[in-house]
Design an enzyme around this catalytic site. Structure first.
Site, PDB file in Angstrom:
ATOM      1  N   SER A  33      11.256   7.022  19.618  1.00  0.00           N
ATOM      2  CA  SER A  33      10.262   8.403  20.425  1.00  0.00           C
ATOM      3  C   SER A  33       8.733   8.522  20.935  1.00  0.00           C
ATOM      4  O   SER A  33       8.355   7.578  20.852  1.00  0.00           O
ATOM      5  CB  SER A  33      10.373   9.482  19.590  1.00  0.00           C
TER       6      SER A  33
HETATM    7  N1  SAM Z   1      12.914   6.780  14.943  1.00  0.00           N
HETATM    8  C1  SAM Z   1      12.748   6.610  14.779  1.00  0.00           C
HETATM    9  C2  SAM Z   1      11.543   5.240  15.773  1.00  0.00           C
HETATM   10  O1  SAM Z   1      10.438   5.205  15.536  1.00  0.00           O
HETATM   11  O2  SAM Z   1      11.938   4.451  16.307  1.00  0.00           O
HETATM   12  C3  SAM Z   1      13.370   6.928  16.142  1.00  0.00           C
HETATM   13  C4  SAM Z   1      15.078   7.527  16.283  1.00  0.00           C
HETATM   14  S1  SAM Z   1      15.842   7.494  17.325  1.00  0.00           S
HETATM   15  C5  SAM Z   1      15.673   9.032  18.207  1.00  0.00           C
HETATM   16  C6  SAM Z   1      17.080   8.580  16.726  1.00  0.00           C
HETATM   17  C7  SAM Z   1      17.885   7.795  15.495  1.00  0.00           C
HETATM   18  O3  SAM Z   1      19.103   8.022  15.155  1.00  0.00           O
HETATM   19  C8  SAM Z   1      18.536   6.346  16.074  1.00  0.00           C
HETATM   20  O4  SAM Z   1      18.410   5.385  16.012  1.00  0.00           O
HETATM   21  C9  SAM Z   1      20.014   7.252  15.727  1.00  0.00           C
HETATM   22  O5  SAM Z   1      21.139   6.005  15.922  1.00  0.00           O
HETATM   23  C10 SAM Z   1      19.678   7.669  14.658  1.00  0.00           C
HETATM   24  N2  SAM Z   1      20.619   7.818  13.738  1.00  0.00           N
HETATM   25  C11 SAM Z   1      22.063   9.140  13.950  1.00  0.00           C
HETATM   26  N3  SAM Z   1      22.644   9.871  13.228  1.00  0.00           N
HETATM   27  C12 SAM Z   1      22.217   9.048  12.405  1.00  0.00           C
HETATM   28  C13 SAM Z   1      23.148   9.211  11.069  1.00  0.00           C
HETATM   29  N4  SAM Z   1      23.792  10.196  10.990  1.00  0.00           N
HETATM   30  N5  SAM Z   1      22.445   8.072   9.905  1.00  0.00           N
HETATM   31  C14 SAM Z   1      21.126   7.486  10.252  1.00  0.00           C
HETATM   32  N6  SAM Z   1      20.775   7.836  11.477  1.00  0.00           N
HETATM   33  C15 SAM Z   1      21.341   8.296  12.875  1.00  0.00           C
END
Ligand code: SAM
Length: 236
Positions: free
Chosen positions: A70
């Site tokens: 993000s």
């Molecule tokens: N917090 C992260 C960072 O510091 O880099 C960025 C997160 S990114 C915007 C959102 C993440 O949520 C993605 O890596 C995606 O694969 C994950 N995601 C989506 N659905 C999910 C789920 N049901 N459980 C776990 N992770 C999930």
């Protein structure tokens, strides 16, 4: 080789100070502990090699498998809303690069208490994040899980804070149940690509209060209590 790719530690530190100064002036970041954490955690170490040079651009950046780290201001807004302090137990859904989890760890870590559990649904990203967390020295306070985070992590509940970094069509029931009392959850809620809002949920004396902090844009939370994934089509 492009010399620009070889920014040294001091140059990255300078860039971190410049970004922090700007985000402090526009009041995105206010708390001393969040500012200190931002200065201590090297965002460049959570990016694919080719993108390290862009570490302090305040924008989402690709980390592979269609996902992003993000933008800096959004990471800091969410941390401020979480009201973190030393010794708390945090659950993050959406580990991605591991950067947000490392920042949480930097704020909550203490000798005897404080832990960040973080869940990622894409296995290769969970591995990438764990590697980043180990190399930056946060392994002691961060546990990475590979599974559907929309169901939370019941075996480690309750959590003082829950941070969801992917957008959900509604607030997953298991996450409300697994939030401690008192506790705070920050979660983007809304459509697949549009009309998402950052919701701050507070549980206090058994009551749930919600505050809307305005429009945001996140990748979808895909899972049982998020958007459903059917044969390559994401739906809710
Ligand atoms: N917090 C992260 C960072 O510091 O880099 C960025 C997160 S990114 C915007 C959102 C993440 O949520 C993605 O890596 C995606 O694969 C994950 N995601 C989506 N659905 C999910 C789920 N049901 N459980 C776990 N992770 C999930």
């Amino acid at each position: 080789m492009d010399g620009c790719l070889n920014l040294n530690k001091t140059e990255f530190e300078k860039q971190r100070l410049i970004v922090l100064d700007r985000l402090t002036r526009i009041r995105v970041v206010k708390s001393k502990n969040i500012k200190k954490a931002f200065l201590n955690v090297p965002r460049e170490e959570f990016l694919p090699e080719k993108l390290r040079i862009r570490a302090y651009e305040d924008t989402p950046l690709p980390i592979g498998w269609g996902q992003t780290i993000s933008a800096i201001h959004m990471v800091l807004i969410m941390l401020e809303e979480l009201k973190l302090s030393k010794g708390l137990t945090v659950l993050e859904i959406g580990t991605g690069s591991g950067y947000h989890a490392a920042l949480c760890a930097e704020v909550i870590k203490s000798d005897s208490k404080g832990c960040v559990y973080t869940i990622e649904r894409i296995k290769k990203l969970a591995v990438f994040a764990l590697r980043n967390i180990v190399k930056t020295g946060y392994r002691k306070w961060v546990r990475v899980f590979h599974r559907d985070g929309s169901k939370g992590l019941p075996e480690k509940a309750p959590f003082d804070r829950i941070l969801v970094t992917a957008a959900s069509p509604s607030i997953p029931k298991p996450l409300i149940e697994q939030l401690n009392d008192p506790g705070v959850m920050v979660i983007p809620v809304g459509g697949l690509h549009l009309w998402q809002e950052l919701i701050v949920v507070e549980k206090i004396n058994g009551e749930i209060k919600q505050v809307n902090r305005g429009g945001v844009a996140f990748v979808p939370l895909i899972g049982e209590y998020g958007f459903k994934y059917n044969n390559g089509i994401i739906d809710n």
